[in-house]
Design an enzyme around this catalytic site. Structure first.
Site, PDB file in Angstrom:
ATOM      1  N   GLY A   1      71.808  38.942  25.582  1.00 14.94           N
ATOM      2  CA  GLY A   1      70.810  39.905  25.095  1.00 14.94           C
ATOM      3  C   GLY A   1      71.249  40.592  23.811  1.00 14.94           C
TER       4      GLY A   1
ATOM      5  N   GLY B   1      67.049  37.468  27.400  1.00 14.20           N
ATOM      6  CA  GLY B   1      68.122  37.108  26.467  1.00 14.20           C
ATOM      7  C   GLY B   1      67.846  35.777  25.787  1.00 14.20           C
TER       8      GLY B   1
ATOM      9  CB  VAL C   1      73.721  39.759  37.983  1.00 15.81           C
ATOM     10  CG1 VAL C   1      74.543  39.098  36.885  1.00 15.81           C
ATOM     11  CG2 VAL C   1      72.683  40.713  37.414  1.00 15.81           C
TER      12      VAL C   1
ATOM     13  CG  ASN D   1      74.956  41.057  44.042  1.00 19.49           C
ATOM     14  OD1 ASN D   1      75.159  41.299  45.221  1.00 19.49           O
ATOM     15  ND2 ASN D   1      73.903  40.385  43.611  1.00 19.49           N
TER      16      ASN D   1
ATOM     17  CE1 TYR E   1      65.878  49.619  31.706  1.00 19.22           C
ATOM     18  CE2 TYR E   1      65.330  51.731  30.709  1.00 19.22           C
ATOM     19  CZ  TYR E   1      66.126  50.606  30.762  1.00 19.22           C
ATOM     20  OH  TYR E   1      67.166  50.463  29.872  1.00 19.22           O
TER      21      TYR E   1
END
Ligand code: UDP
Length: 312
Positions: A11, A37, A58, A100, A146
Site C-alpha cells: 500500500g 495495495g 491477515v 492475528n 473504520y
C-alpha cells in the site's frame, strides 16, 4: 540481520515503510492481499534478496517461518470511499487481523507497532486533538466501520500489552500524502490533483470550510520509525499541524498545477465528515524528538510530479 513483517506492505504507507526498513539494513517481509495495495509500489524491491512478498489476507491465520523481530500492522482500506465499499473487510482487518498479528508477535516475541488513526477522534469537539482526547465517534454511521475497527485495534493492542506483556506501539496517523497514493482512492488530494491535471472541476464537498492538516509521507515514516525504536507504548499522534480549509487546499492545487481549465465544483458534504482536524504533536516532540520537516509547498511539488506521471 533483523527481520520485520509489514502488513499492507504493497500500500501507500506500507511500501514507503518497506523502502525505509530496507535502507536501514533489515530483512523485510511484506504481506498484502492486494485489495487496495498494488504490486507496482514494491516491484523495485523484488530483486533484493533481503525482501520477500507474501500474498496473504491477515484476517486469516498468519504464518511467517523463522525469527521475527518487528511487526508493523498497516493493512486496511484507508480512504472513506474504500471503507464505504468494503465495510466488512475494513472491520475484519482492524479487528481479526490485529488479533492475528498480536498473536504472532506474542509467539515470536516480536515488537509490534499498529497503525491507528486520527479517525479515533471522530468529528472532534476538542481542537487540536491530543492523545488524551477520547473522541466523538458515531458507531453506526458510514465511517463507524473504520473508526470503531481502529478503536478496537487500540483496545486489543493495550490488552495484549497489559495481559500478555507484548511489546506494543500505537501510532495515530493524521492525513498523509505523497507519491504512490492511488489515483482513484477518493481521498481529497488524489481527487484534486487528478481533476486539476485533467482540467476538470475540483469536487469540494460542502462549502469547503472543513479543515485538515496534511503531512508529507517521508516525515510520517520518520515519526513511525522513531516510535518503533522508542520504549513508549501509549498512542502517539504523528501528523503535521499545518491546518488548511479544503477550499484553500483546492485553490492551492489549482495554482500549483496551473491548468486554466480547472475550477471549483461544489458537491454535497458526506455524512459525519469531521469539521476540523489538527494533531497536537506535543507528545511526539517530547518522546521522539520528532516534528515534520517538509513544508506543504515542497511536499505538494514532489507529489505533483508523481501525479503528472500516473494521471491520464
Ligand atoms: N473532500 C472533498 N472532495 C473530494 C474528496 C474529499 O472536498 O473529492 C473533503 C472531505 O469531505 C473531507 C476532506 O476533503 O472533508 C478530506 O477527505 P479525505 O477523503 O481525504 O479523508 P478524511 O480526512 O475525511 O478521512
Amino acid at each position: 540481520m533483523k527481520k520485520v513483517l509489514i502488513t499492507g506492505g504493497a500500500g501507500f504507507l506500507g511500501s514507503h515503510l518497506c523502502d525505509r526498513f530496507i535502507k536501514e539494513g533489515f530483512h523485510v517481509v511484506a504481506m498484502d492481499n492486494l485489495l487496495t495495495g498494488s504490486m507496482r509500489n514494491i516491484e523495485h524491491l523484488f530483486p533484493l534478496p533481503q525482501f520477500e512478498f507474501y500474498h496473504h489476507d491477515v484476517t486469516r491465520f498468519v504464518h511467517v517461518p523463522g525469527q521475527l523481530d518487528y511487526i508493523l500492522h498497516f493493512a486496511s482500506p484507508a480512504s472513506p470511499i474504500d471503507y464505504l465499499k468494503m465495510p466488512i473487510q475494513t472491520l475484519k482487518v482492524g479487528a481479526l487481523g490485529t488479533h492475528n498479528l498480536l498473536g504472532l508477535a506474542r509467539e515470536k516475541k516480536a515488537r509490534i507497532l499498529v497503525a491507528s488513526t486520527s479517525e479515533v477522534y471522530g468529528d472532534p469537539l476538542e481542537h487540536p486533538q491530543s492523545e488524551d482526547y477520547w473522541g466523538n465517534v458515531n458507531p453506526v454511521g458510514p465511517r463507524g466501520v473504520y473508526d470503531e475497527a481502529k478503536r478496537f485495534l487500540e483496545a486489543i493492542t493495550m490488552a495484549y500489552h497489559n495481559f500478555h506483556g507484548v511489546d506494543t506501539r500505537i501510532v495515530r496517523i493524521f492525513n498523509t500524502y505523497g507519491p504512490r497514493m492511488r489515483v482513484e482512492d477518493g481521498r481529497v488530494l488524489p481527487a484534486f490533483f487528478s481533476q486539476a491535471i485533467r482540467g476538470e472541476g475540483l469536487t469540494v464537498f460542502g462549502d469547503g470550510s472543513q479543515t485538515r492538516s496534511f503531512c508529507y509521507v517521508h516525515d510520517l515514516i520518520e515519526g513511525i520509525f522513531r516510535l518503533l525504536m522508542s520504549d513508549y507504548h501509549l498512542p502517539v499522534n504523528i501528523g503535521n499541524p499545518d491546518e488548511i480549509t479544503i477550499l484553500e487546499f483546492a485553490q492551492e492545487i489549482i495554482d500549483l498545477v496551473g491548468n486554466s481549465n480547472a475550477f471549483i465544483d461544489y458537491r454535497p458534504l458526506p455524512v459525519d465528515d469531521p469539521k476540523v482536524r489538527q494533531p497536537d504533536i506535543t507528545r511526539a516532540k517530547a518522546i521522539l524528538g520528532w516534528e515534520p520537516q517538509v513544508p506543504r509547498a515542497e511536499g505538494l511539488l514532489e507529489t505533483m510530479k508523481y501525479f503528472k506521471e500516473v494521471v491520464h
